[in-house]
Write a protein that holds these residues in place. Structure first.
Motif, PDB file in Angstrom:
ATOM      1  N   ASN A   1      36.307  72.364 -24.001  1.00 17.67           N
ATOM      2  CA  ASN A   1      36.655  73.752 -23.614  1.00 17.67           C
ATOM      3  C   ASN A   1      37.735  73.946 -24.689  1.00 17.67           C
ATOM      4  O   ASN A   1      38.171  74.263 -25.902  1.00 17.67           O
TER       5      ASN A   1
ATOM      6  N   SER B   1      28.291  79.593 -16.179  1.00 14.62           N
ATOM      7  CA  SER B   1      28.399  78.177 -15.911  1.00 14.62           C
ATOM      8  C   SER B   1      27.721  77.478 -16.964  1.00 14.62           C
ATOM      9  O   SER B   1      26.552  78.438 -16.953  1.00 14.62           O
TER      10      SER B   1
ATOM     11  N   GLY C   1      31.736  75.812 -18.959  1.00 15.95           N
ATOM     12  CA  GLY C   1      32.335  75.917 -18.160  1.00 15.95           C
ATOM     13  C   GLY C   1      33.578  74.389 -18.639  1.00 15.95           C
ATOM     14  O   GLY C   1      33.656  73.870 -19.306  1.00 15.95           O
TER      15      GLY C   1
ATOM     16  N   GLN D   1      19.492  89.841 -12.377  1.00 16.82           N
ATOM     17  CA  GLN D   1      19.831  88.514 -12.377  1.00 16.82           C
ATOM     18  C   GLN D   1      18.803  87.977 -13.030  1.00 16.82           C
ATOM     19  O   GLN D   1      18.047  88.034 -14.760  1.00 16.82           O
ATOM     20  N   HIS D   2      18.363  86.806 -12.506  1.00 14.28           N
ATOM     21  CA  HIS D   2      17.467  85.802 -13.095  1.00 14.28           C
ATOM     22  C   HIS D   2      15.828  86.662 -13.568  1.00 14.28           C
ATOM     23  O   HIS D   2      15.792  86.300 -14.547  1.00 14.28           O
TER      24      HIS D   2
ATOM     25  N   SER E   1      27.423  90.833 -16.358  1.00 11.35           N
ATOM     26  CA  SER E   1      27.290  90.397 -15.701  1.00 11.35           C
ATOM     27  C   SER E   1      26.714  91.885 -14.357  1.00 11.35           C
ATOM     28  O   SER E   1      27.915  92.850 -14.309  1.00 11.35           O
ATOM     29  N   GLU E   2      26.031  91.171 -13.601  1.00 12.37           N
ATOM     30  CA  GLU E   2      25.570  92.041 -12.810  1.00 12.37           C
ATOM     31  C   GLU E   2      27.002  92.059 -11.297  1.00 12.37           C
ATOM     32  O   GLU E   2      27.170  93.292 -10.878  1.00 12.37           O
TER      33      GLU E   2
ATOM     34  N   ASN F   1      28.493  79.448 -24.125  1.00  9.48           N
ATOM     35  CA  ASN F   1      29.909  78.562 -24.194  1.00  9.48           C
ATOM     36  C   ASN F   1      29.175  78.695 -22.665  1.00  9.48           C
ATOM     37  O   ASN F   1      28.916  79.533 -21.472  1.00  9.48           O
TER      38      ASN F   1
ATOM     39  N   ILE G   1      33.919  89.567 -23.357  1.00  7.96           N
ATOM     40  CA  ILE G   1      32.620  88.820 -23.906  1.00  7.96           C
ATOM     41  C   ILE G   1      31.769  89.358 -24.353  1.00  7.96           C
ATOM     42  O   ILE G   1      31.564  89.001 -25.499  1.00  7.96           O
TER      43      ILE G   1
ATOM     44  N   GLN H   1      25.357  75.495 -15.046  1.00  6.68           N
ATOM     45  CA  GLN H   1      24.115  75.970 -14.839  1.00  6.68           C
ATOM     46  C   GLN H   1      23.305  76.720 -15.045  1.00  6.68           C
ATOM     47  O   GLN H   1      21.890  76.627 -15.435  1.00  6.68           O
ATOM     48  N   ALA H   2      23.529  77.576 -14.901  1.00  5.96           N
ATOM     49  CA  ALA H   2      22.560  79.188 -16.230  1.00  5.96           C
ATOM     50  C   ALA H   2      23.233  78.706 -17.528  1.00  5.96           C
ATOM     51  O   ALA H   2      21.437  78.769 -18.260  1.00  5.96           O
TER      52      ALA H   2
HETATM   53  P1  NAD Z   1      27.227  82.873 -14.033  1.00  2.00           P
HETATM   54  O1  NAD Z   1      26.750  81.442 -14.652  1.00  2.00           O
HETATM   55  O2  NAD Z   1      27.214  82.337 -12.834  1.00  2.00           O
HETATM   56  O3  NAD Z   1      26.761  83.783 -14.485  1.00  2.00           O
HETATM   57  C1  NAD Z   1      26.450  84.203 -15.773  1.00  2.00           C
HETATM   58  C2  NAD Z   1      25.297  84.919 -15.995  1.00  2.00           C
HETATM   59  O4  NAD Z   1      24.015  83.955 -15.987  1.00  2.00           O
HETATM   60  C3  NAD Z   1      25.122  86.309 -15.180  1.00  2.00           C
HETATM   61  O5  NAD Z   1      24.835  87.419 -16.437  1.00  2.00           O
HETATM   62  C4  NAD Z   1      24.351  85.737 -14.767  1.00  2.00           C
HETATM   63  O6  NAD Z   1      23.142  86.919 -13.512  1.00  2.00           O
HETATM   64  C5  NAD Z   1      23.336  84.872 -15.201  1.00  2.00           C
HETATM   65  N1  NAD Z   1      22.897  83.352 -14.632  1.00  2.00           N
HETATM   66  C6  NAD Z   1      24.027  83.364 -13.052  1.00  2.00           C
HETATM   67  N2  NAD Z   1      23.168  82.461 -12.784  1.00  2.00           N
HETATM   68  C7  NAD Z   1      22.090  82.106 -12.927  1.00  2.00           C
HETATM   69  C8  NAD Z   1      20.728  80.931 -12.781  1.00  2.00           C
HETATM   70  N3  NAD Z   1      20.994  80.320 -12.222  1.00  2.00           N
HETATM   71  N4  NAD Z   1      20.263  81.498 -14.003  1.00  2.00           N
HETATM   72  C9  NAD Z   1      20.238  82.125 -15.457  1.00  2.00           C
HETATM   73  N5  NAD Z   1      21.120  83.497 -15.191  1.00  2.00           N
HETATM   74  C10 NAD Z   1      22.166  82.840 -14.533  1.00  2.00           C
HETATM   75  O7  NAD Z   1      28.693  82.628 -14.496  1.00  2.00           O
HETATM   76  P2  NAD Z   1      29.923  83.439 -14.418  1.00  2.00           P
HETATM   77  O8  NAD Z   1      30.444  82.930 -12.561  1.00  2.00           O
HETATM   78  O9  NAD Z   1      29.442  84.875 -14.437  1.00  2.00           O
HETATM   79  O10 NAD Z   1      31.537  83.562 -15.121  1.00  2.00           O
HETATM   80  C11 NAD Z   1      32.122  81.816 -14.695  1.00  2.00           C
HETATM   81  C12 NAD Z   1      31.884  80.822 -15.107  1.00  2.00           C
HETATM   82  O11 NAD Z   1      31.738  81.044 -16.885  1.00  2.00           O
HETATM   83  C13 NAD Z   1      32.557  79.722 -15.002  1.00  2.00           C
HETATM   84  O12 NAD Z   1      31.333  78.396 -15.295  1.00  2.00           O
HETATM   85  C14 NAD Z   1      33.564  79.878 -16.700  1.00  2.00           C
HETATM   86  O13 NAD Z   1      34.503  78.614 -16.985  1.00  2.00           O
HETATM   87  C15 NAD Z   1      32.652  80.492 -17.789  1.00  2.00           C
HETATM   88  N6  NAD Z   1      33.363  80.440 -19.087  1.00  2.00           N
HETATM   89  C16 NAD Z   1      32.998  79.852 -20.096  1.00  2.00           C
HETATM   90  C17 NAD Z   1      33.964  80.585 -20.777  1.00  2.00           C
HETATM   91  C18 NAD Z   1      33.746  79.751 -22.363  1.00  2.00           C
HETATM   92  O14 NAD Z   1      33.792  80.742 -23.610  1.00  2.00           O
HETATM   93  N7  NAD Z   1      33.098  78.767 -22.652  1.00  2.00           N
HETATM   94  C19 NAD Z   1      34.489  81.679 -20.941  1.00  2.00           C
HETATM   95  C20 NAD Z   1      34.457  82.752 -20.341  1.00  2.00           C
HETATM   96  C21 NAD Z   1      33.598  81.922 -18.740  1.00  2.00           C
END
Ligand code: NAD
Length: 519
Positions: free
Chosen positions: A432, A249, A272, A228-229, A198-199, A270, A178, A251-252
């Motif tokens: 997706n 995700s 979930g 992170q945030h 990612s941390e 991109n 990614i 949420q983020a």
């Molecule tokens: P995540 O959202 O927890 O983290 C992704 C990034 O966002 C990290 O760098 C993190 O530091 C940051 N982050 C986390 N929470 C945040 C918040 N509340 N506010 C702002 N930034 C925040 O995701 P993850 O657990 O690392 O990855 C898994 C998710 O990613 C799954 O939902 C998966 O489906 C999705 N994913 C999607 C694709 C796609 O192409 N559609 C590809 C890979 C993973």
């Protein structure tokens, strides 16, 4: 050579001997061409998911460090965007070779930090490498358009111009692929790039940054911050950053899309998924069940394109016992152990969440045909393991269906007909990926045309497009207008400048001001 020597000491590159703690290495920042130790007082532990040992520390970069990184990008943009496209192409040609040469080392680091099996980690690097290979075609990809003689002596043509500083925010599940969807695409177009990996898995990005430097990328063209945030908010808010690529995700992703867009930036997000595999009774049974099992449980289900939901149509419902038998045979183990089919989940929290979602299915009346919650791995008793799990008789209202589980759990629903299956998939908010398994061309055609999902496989369980196409997740799985990599990726990282020029014969000089709109 540097990577090898680093590995001899079992310390990932960009990760030097630490002074934060006596035995745990620290991850560096990459600012203006230098790997530097953060002055932060806040650090996050990096864990080996197979053992939960702390194997490294990653800093939450300070505001000063983040500013230094973005300033370095801004300074480098002036010369980088003016660098000849052939020079940029040469750098990425060298880069793809260096990634190939170091693929196994990067994969080892992914297995250590993320937990996936070594073979799967090599696939992670390989699929990212393909994007880098694609960037080497930039001399064709970035071509503009021309239309000569739109009126007498007048021609119009377009340039694709870079945007400025771009930024990427990556998830944990593909530590190499990614980030490689992000900074190579942005940089080859002439942008400079601020990356936040990612941390939980920063090591692969640090190795990839070192290789890019070795390939000749000038100082400041790529900067890396951690956190992170605060780091995410910094990226959403800093006015020098013109575009944000996010994968992670919902949420983020929703949050970053809103905040970045409000600040006038381009954002591609991109997110979930809940991917359905529709199994028709005319499908090749052996092939279909093997593909389904591989795509549901590979990478412990931690893929955004995992086939986490099966819809068995009509007589295919009778295939359930064989599906369970095949799933039972998969070997769960630490990712670096020979023969492992799936490794651990990323964290104890992820394990708890997945186990709770399995229990919610049981409580709501689903049949637990295979339960991986109590799996014990000899020598890795503290790891975050969950074995393949199958919940059948699942109904669309159940929590195990409405939430993305992101673990090795296959939920199975049933349908009487293809129409009912299509309706079910289209009612799900995510878009997706999906797959249909059939030997009937008309069934496949109907499905691919009527299903409202961005990426469709026909007898292909994980239809992630190669980089000459784009990653086209849709509906609840994506926010933005242009997708990742391929032609859409080039569009995302460039803006169009349209030039209209007139070169008249000398005797055609205007005799008076032209005050009427030209037609
Ligand atoms: P995540 O959202 O927890 O983290 C992704 C990034 O966002 C990290 O760098 C993190 O530091 C940051 N982050 C986390 N929470 C945040 C918040 N509340 N506010 C702002 N930034 C925040 O995701 P993850 O657990 O690392 O990855 C898994 C998710 O990613 C799954 O939902 C998966 O489906 C999705 N994913 C999607 C694709 C796609 O192409 N559609 C590809 C890979 C993973």
């Amino acid at each position: 050579a540097i990577i090898r020597s680093v590995w001899r000491n079992k310390v990932p590159l960009g990760v030097g001997r630490m002074y934060f703690s006596s035995s745990v290495p620290t991850t560096k920042l990459f600012i203006d061409g230098k790997f530097i130790e953060s002055k932060s007082s806040e650090w996050i532990g990096i864990h080996n998911p197979a053992t939960n040992e702390v194997i490294g520390q990653v800093p939450k970069a300070t505001q000063e460090e983040m500013l230094a990184a973005v300033n370095s990008c801004t300074k480098a943009f002036h010369s980088w965007s003016a660098t000849s496209v052939l020079t940029r192409q040469q750098i990425f040609l060298r880069y793809q070779q260096l990634i190939k040469d170091n693929l196994k080392e990067i994969a080892k680091l992914i297995t250590l930090e993320q937990g996936k099996t070594l073979a799967d980690a090599e696939g992670d690097v390989f699929r990212g490498l393909q994007v880098v290979e694609h960037t080497c075609g930039i001399t064709s990809l970035m071509l503009g358009e021309t239309l000569p003689s739109i009126t007498k002596d007048m021609d119009t043509f377009t340039f694709r111009m870079p945007l400025g500083v771009c930024a990427g925010i990556a998830p944990f599940n593909f530590p190499a692929m990614i980030p490689l969807w992000m900074f190579p695409m942005g940089m080859v177009c002439g942008n400079t790039y601020l990356m936040k990996p990612s941390e939980r898995v920063p090591g692969a990005t640090m190795l990839l940054a070192k290789l890019l430097q070795d390939a000749g990328a000038p100082d400041g063209t790529l900067n890396i911050i951690h956190g992170q945030h605060d780091a995410v908010n910094f990226i959403c808010d800093h006015p020098a950053i013109k575009a944000i690529s996010f994968v992670g995700s919902n949420q983020a992703g929703e949050y970053i899309y809103e905040r970045g867009s409000k600040n006038g930036k381009r954002v591609q997000s991109n997110m979930g998924a809940k991917n359905h595999g529709v199994v028709m009774p005319d499908a090749n049974k052996e092939n279909t069940l093997n593909q389904l099992v591989g795509a549901a449980f590979g990478a412990a289900g931690q893929r955004c394109m995992a086939l986490s939901t099966a819809i068995l149509v009509g007589e295919a419902r009778a295939w359930l016992p064989e599906l369970v038998e095949k799933s039972k045979k998969l070997r769960v183990n630490a990712g670096d152990q020979p023969g492992a089919d799936l490794g651990p989940l990323i964290s104890p929290q992820a394990r708890t969440r997945v186990c709770e979602l399995i229990q919610s299915g049981v409580d709501e009346g689903a049949s637990l045909l295979l339960d991986g919650r109590n799996v014990q791995i000899k020598g890795y008793e503290r790891g975050n393991f969950v074995g393949p799990t199958i919940l059948a008789n699942v109904k669309p209202s159940m929590k195990c269906y409405t939430e993305e589980i992101f673990g090795p759990v296959l939920v199975v629903l049933e349908a009487e007909s293809l129409d009912e299956a299509i309706e079910m998939v289209n009612r799900n908010p995510y878009g997706n990926g999906t797959a249909i398994f059939t030997t009937n061309g008309a069934t496949a055609r109907k499905y691919t045309h009527e299903v409202d999902v961005g990426q469709v496989g026909v007898n292909v369980p994980i239809p992630v497009p190669l980089p000459m196409f784009s990653f086209t997740g849709s509906r609840g799985s994506f926010r933005g207008d242009t997708n990742f990599y391929g032609k859409q990726g080039i569009q995302f990282y460039t803006q169009i400048k349209t030039v209209t020029s007139q070169w008249k014969e000398e005797d055609a000089t205007l005799k008076s001001p032209a005050v009427v709109m030209p037609t």
